[in-house]
Design an enzyme around this catalytic site. Sequence first.
Site, PDB file in Angstrom:
ATOM      1  N   SER A   1      52.070  56.795 -50.237  1.00 45.54           N
ATOM      2  CA  SER A   1      51.387  56.574 -51.515  1.00 45.54           C
ATOM      3  C   SER A   1      49.958  56.050 -51.356  1.00 45.54           C
ATOM      4  O   SER A   1      49.137  56.692 -50.723  1.00 45.54           O
ATOM      5  CB  SER A   1      52.266  55.612 -52.327  1.00 45.54           C
ATOM      6  OG  SER A   1      51.769  55.423 -53.592  1.00 45.54           O
TER       7      SER A   1
ATOM      8  N   ASP B   1      49.793  59.871 -53.466  1.00 41.96           N
ATOM      9  CA  ASP B   1      50.860  60.862 -53.648  1.00 41.96           C
ATOM     10  C   ASP B   1      50.968  61.326 -55.093  1.00 41.96           C
ATOM     11  O   ASP B   1      51.942  61.974 -55.486  1.00 41.96           O
ATOM     12  CB  ASP B   1      52.206  60.344 -53.123  1.00 41.96           C
ATOM     13  CG  ASP B   1      52.696  59.115 -53.865  1.00 41.96           C
ATOM     14  OD1 ASP B   1      51.879  58.460 -54.532  1.00 41.96           O
ATOM     15  OD2 ASP B   1      53.902  58.811 -53.778  1.00 41.96           O
TER      16      ASP B   1
ATOM     17  N   ARG C   1      52.829  38.170 -53.249  1.00 42.91           N
ATOM     18  CA  ARG C   1      51.791  38.442 -54.248  1.00 42.91           C
ATOM     19  C   ARG C   1      51.710  37.310 -55.261  1.00 42.91           C
ATOM     20  O   ARG C   1      52.730  36.832 -55.748  1.00 42.91           O
ATOM     21  CB  ARG C   1      52.093  39.737 -54.995  1.00 42.91           C
ATOM     22  CG  ARG C   1      52.052  40.964 -54.111  1.00 42.91           C
ATOM     23  CD  ARG C   1      51.971  42.238 -54.942  1.00 42.91           C
ATOM     24  NE  ARG C   1      52.421  43.380 -54.183  1.00 42.91           N
ATOM     25  CZ  ARG C   1      51.712  43.992 -53.221  1.00 42.91           C
ATOM     26  NH1 ARG C   1      50.501  43.550 -52.922  1.00 42.91           N
ATOM     27  NH2 ARG C   1      52.211  45.021 -52.571  1.00 42.91           N
TER      28      ARG C   1
END
Length: 533
Positions: free
Chosen positions: A66, A283, A510
């Site tokens: 991706s 992608d 994150r």
Amino acid sequence: SINYDQIKEAATHHPKPQDIKYTYGTAGFRMRADLLDSVVFRVGILAALRSKKLDSKFLGVMVTASHNPERDNGIKLVDPYGDMLEQSWEEYATQLANSQTEDELVEVIKRIVVENNIDETKEANVVYARDTRPSGPALVMALEDGLKSVGSEVIDFGIKTTPQLHYMTCCLNTKGTEKSYGDPSELGYYKKLAEAFRKAVDGKPRISALYVDCANGVGAPKLSELARHVGDDILEVIVANDDTRTQGKLNHLCGADYVKTCQRLPLGMDIEKGKRGASLDGDADRIVFYFVDEDGTFKLLDGDKIAALAASFVIDLVKTAGVEGVKVGVVQTAYANGSATNYLKNVMKVPVSCVSTGVKHLHHEATKYDIGVYFEANGHGTVLFSPEALKTISSAKCETAEQEDALKRLRALTDLINQTVGDALSDMLLVEAILVNKQWTLKDWDQAYTDLPSRLVKVVVSDRHIFKGTNAERTLIEPVGLQEKIDALVGKYKDGRSFVRPSGTEDVVRVYAEAATREECDELAYKVSGLVY
Ligand code: NG1
Ligand code: ZN
């Protein structure tokens, strides 16, 4: 029947590196491509086993990483109707990938066969595709070795976008049935989308050109092909960042992830003020839109904005068409901007649910609505129509010309929107169709609400697995005490919100923060990162 000696022999050519622990995460396996040979071989075996388990239905396998850097690659499985691999099998994938020796590997395979009552004599059918990464061809050979070691039949679908592979898998398994999703070919995909788009915009004048940054990935050739089928008399697309040959260019300073994370124009897309831009990822399953305002500021229209646009359009069509029983809902993750959630819930008064990161969670939740709109803020998402909603929409009778017109466009949307997975090409046409219908500029679209300033930070920690969350990942339960500290910080900022979760695709934690001003937001993100580190 399965020949275990054959598998063992084949496996000796794809040995597992020592000291690596692989995990099938939110996006399958994803990491540096040179560490993936053994993983890909074993995923081939798993795909074949799952096909046998599911009565020889086609399983899909996609080789892609991706938006990750070009040196990375990855692999994920697609279930027969285009959904992500069933969750209980993710654990099998992880176990296969981590078995160190050929003997261990065979043991795990035998266990999977027994636990799932798999009839070894059943045929296995697998269709696979890859993106444009230079590591793709070698990995696909390892995948084939794995598939053939179990005697699987294979279809090599070549270089495709991830959503095209999902489409193909679903088409192969529904072919000739009343649920047929379309013609199982790349051409079938373009024709279906192009025809639906023409119906959705019928009778409305074309709008200005859309410049599309294709991240120098597979989206470039595929978008060009799609645009050719749609025809530039009704849609003008200008393909940028289409260099899939020069090494090092894929996703480099461009693409949807770069634009969303850095909140700036990608390299190679110097669009002038007022021009319309969009970026795909590597992608082509994500898309974001943007423009440069009169005062020179960069304005991003992300997945949240797409969800709001799509939901409001669909709700209007449902009303006008008079199919009022059909209820629309929106699914988000914690990364949705607070302003977006507020707009949907309190201005549009649409039901909104929040789920954990990962498309499988969003997709699953969206199936609970008659029409479920789901988008991650990063631009990955789609709109799902339940079987009942499809029936209602296709059989509805209308009395007025206005009703008939709305119904026609609603029906077109059910074909235009990829029902198997978020699809940047299909989503691009969806957004364009809505903008054409409304004759809106990106600025008109952007008026609905103003994003709160937000910041997404990666923090490298020694062990991200100690971070455990709940409440759709918005609250940490471990390490104990950390959430209280985050809450105390957040309380000091107007419109403050922040949460911490381990990534499923990278070895990082994150940190997300938003607040009323850019300065406060950045300060909050910085301080919460300090707590995690
Ligand atoms: P992780 O690495 O688990 O945060 C990222 C994206 C997800 C999803 C997956 C799959 C963010 C913050 N996270 O997951 O939304 O797209 O990759 O590709 O954007
Ligand atoms: Zn993607």
